[in-house]
Scaffold this active site. Structure first.
Site, PDB file in Angstrom:
ATOM      1  N   ASP A  53      -4.703 -80.776 -46.670  1.00  0.00           N
ATOM      2  CA  ASP A  53      -4.753 -79.472 -46.002  1.00  0.00           C
ATOM      3  C   ASP A  53      -4.920 -79.659 -44.489  1.00  0.00           C
ATOM      4  O   ASP A  53      -4.938 -78.685 -43.728  1.00  0.00           O
ATOM      5  CB  ASP A  53      -5.823 -78.545 -46.601  1.00  0.00           C
ATOM      6  N   SER A  54      -4.963 -80.940 -44.041  1.00  0.00           N
ATOM      7  CA  SER A  54      -4.813 -81.225 -42.604  1.00  0.00           C
ATOM      8  C   SER A  54      -3.469 -80.682 -42.120  1.00  0.00           C
ATOM      9  O   SER A  54      -3.247 -80.547 -40.914  1.00  0.00           O
ATOM     10  CB  SER A  54      -4.912 -82.736 -42.339  1.00  0.00           C
ATOM     11  N   ASP A  92      -3.886 -81.353 -51.818  1.00  0.00           N
ATOM     12  CA  ASP A  92      -5.193 -80.739 -51.552  1.00  0.00           C
ATOM     13  C   ASP A  92      -5.234 -79.305 -52.054  1.00  0.00           C
ATOM     14  O   ASP A  92      -4.295 -78.530 -51.805  1.00  0.00           O
ATOM     15  CB  ASP A  92      -5.431 -80.694 -50.036  1.00  0.00           C
ATOM     16  N   LYS A 122      -6.665 -82.662 -55.076  1.00  0.00           N
ATOM     17  CA  LYS A 122      -7.913 -83.123 -54.443  1.00  0.00           C
ATOM     18  C   LYS A 122      -8.746 -81.911 -54.085  1.00  0.00           C
ATOM     19  O   LYS A 122      -8.203 -80.883 -53.675  1.00  0.00           O
ATOM     20  CB  LYS A 122      -7.605 -83.950 -53.187  1.00  0.00           C
ATOM     21  N   GLU A 124     -12.884 -80.797 -52.383  1.00  0.00           N
ATOM     22  CA  GLU A 124     -13.997 -81.307 -51.561  1.00  0.00           C
ATOM     23  C   GLU A 124     -15.342 -80.905 -52.153  1.00  0.00           C
ATOM     24  O   GLU A 124     -15.485 -79.806 -52.698  1.00  0.00           O
ATOM     25  CB  GLU A 124     -13.886 -80.741 -50.136  1.00  0.00           C
ATOM     26  N   GLU A 192     -15.060 -89.656 -46.273  1.00  0.00           N
ATOM     27  CA  GLU A 192     -14.641 -89.411 -44.894  1.00  0.00           C
ATOM     28  C   GLU A 192     -15.852 -89.447 -43.969  1.00  0.00           C
ATOM     29  O   GLU A 192     -16.857 -88.756 -44.208  1.00  0.00           O
ATOM     30  CB  GLU A 192     -13.936 -88.042 -44.801  1.00  0.00           C
TER      31      GLU A 192
HETATM   32  O1  KIV Z   1      -6.419 -83.129 -45.455  1.00  0.00           O
HETATM   33  C1  KIV Z   1      -6.340 -84.361 -45.312  1.00  0.00           C
HETATM   34  O2  KIV Z   1      -5.438 -84.898 -44.664  1.00  0.00           O
HETATM   35  C2  KIV Z   1      -7.383 -85.176 -45.924  1.00  0.00           C
HETATM   36  C3  KIV Z   1      -7.399 -86.630 -45.590  1.00  0.00           C
HETATM   37  C4  KIV Z   1      -7.861 -86.858 -44.207  1.00  0.00           C
HETATM   38  C5  KIV Z   1      -8.208 -87.397 -46.567  1.00  0.00           C
HETATM   39  O3  KIV Z   1      -8.188 -84.667 -46.638  1.00  0.00           O
END
Ligand code: KIV
Length: 276
Positions: A53-54, A92, A122, A124, A192
């Protein structure tokens, strides 16, 4: 001079990652958000591709990951999926797509798998509610990668992007959360921005492979954000980031050359033009 690792002969699965940890073979993970870079990554030996989600900050221009929607994640993941044949594809779950209830998490993670063809999601955090979400997804057959330490969706609770797990109490809390996620069935765990020693301790304590970003060398693998490691984002300079390329400079030079050639009439040449 070392030669490039050969592209993968077989698809990477969650089981492959577990076996790599058992053999002590490091796992290489990169983020990706589109078909163009997905096609380039597909020609490499990368083990796991994460549509993180970056996306929000790196591609969409938001100032955090919080505004990213499930539809945006699905749209970009479908583009990446069309390019990827061997690496494990993880997507994510964005902010508020899994925090509300197990049912909501299951519905949204199910959408990700059905609509994108990704193999895993994924999420969090590691409190009791998150562990319950992991159990619900894993029971439904959806592989889950956990994410502890600096979890960007909790940015405002942390009050900034800072190292987590310094001091005995915080370190203990992250270790306990990691064990909880391992027991709940996560197939892997991103750590992280945590001290290297703590990440090493967790990596030795859990069965699932750990994937570090700013978490030192003792994790079972590493992940970086693709545009950051390619040097496409020169303003972002955290201590952990190594740039393996400097593509922003290359882009500027190429575009400057193009503009010059258009302006001075050097492009297109006769060879670049069509006859009758
Ligand atoms: O959103 C993302 O890119 C991430 C990575 C930095 C692990 O969660």
């Amino acid at each position: 001079m070392s030669s490039a690792p050969s592209p993968k002969a077989h698809r990477v699965t969650t089981r492959t990652l577990r076996e790599m940890k058992e053999r002590g073979e490091k796992i290489a993970v990169l983020t990706c958000y589109d078909h163009l870079f997905g096609s380039l990554l597909d020609k490499t030996a990368i083990d796991v591709i994460l549509v993180g989600d970056s996306l929000g900050q790196v591609i969409l221009g938001y100032d955090s990951t919080l505004p990213v929607t499930l539809d945006e994640m699905i749209h970009h993941s479908r583009a990446v999926r069309r390019a990827i044949s061997k690496a494990l594809l993880v997507v994510d779950l964005p902010f508020l797509s899994y925090q509300i209830s197990d049912e909501d998490a299951l519905r949204n993670a199910g959408r990700v798998l059905k609509e994108t063809g990704a193999e895993a999601v994924k999420l969090e955090g590691g409190d009791a509610a998150t562990v319950s979400r992991v159990r619900a997804l894993v029971n439904a057959g959806i592989p889950v990668m956990g994410h502890l330490g600096l979890t960007p969706q909790a940015l405002h609770r942390f009050g900034g992007y800072r190292v987590q797990g310094r001091g005995a109490e915080q370190a203990e809390a992250i270790k306990t959360a990691a064990t909880g996620l391992d027991e709940a069935g996560c197939f892997s765990l991103v750590l992280e921005l945590v001290p290297a020693e703590l990440a090493g301790e967790i990596s030795r304590a859990v069965d699932m492979p750990t994937i570090g970003i700013g978490a030192g060398a003792e994790c079972d693998g590493q992940v970086l954000v693709l545009p950051d490691m390619l040097g496409l984002n020169p303003g972002f300079t955290p201590k952990f980031l190594r740039r393996f390329g400097s593509l922003a400079g290359e882009v500027s030079l190429a575009v400057d050359d193009y503009i010059k050639a258009v302006k001075d009439g050097g492009y297109p040449s006769q060879e670049e033009s069509y006859g009758d």
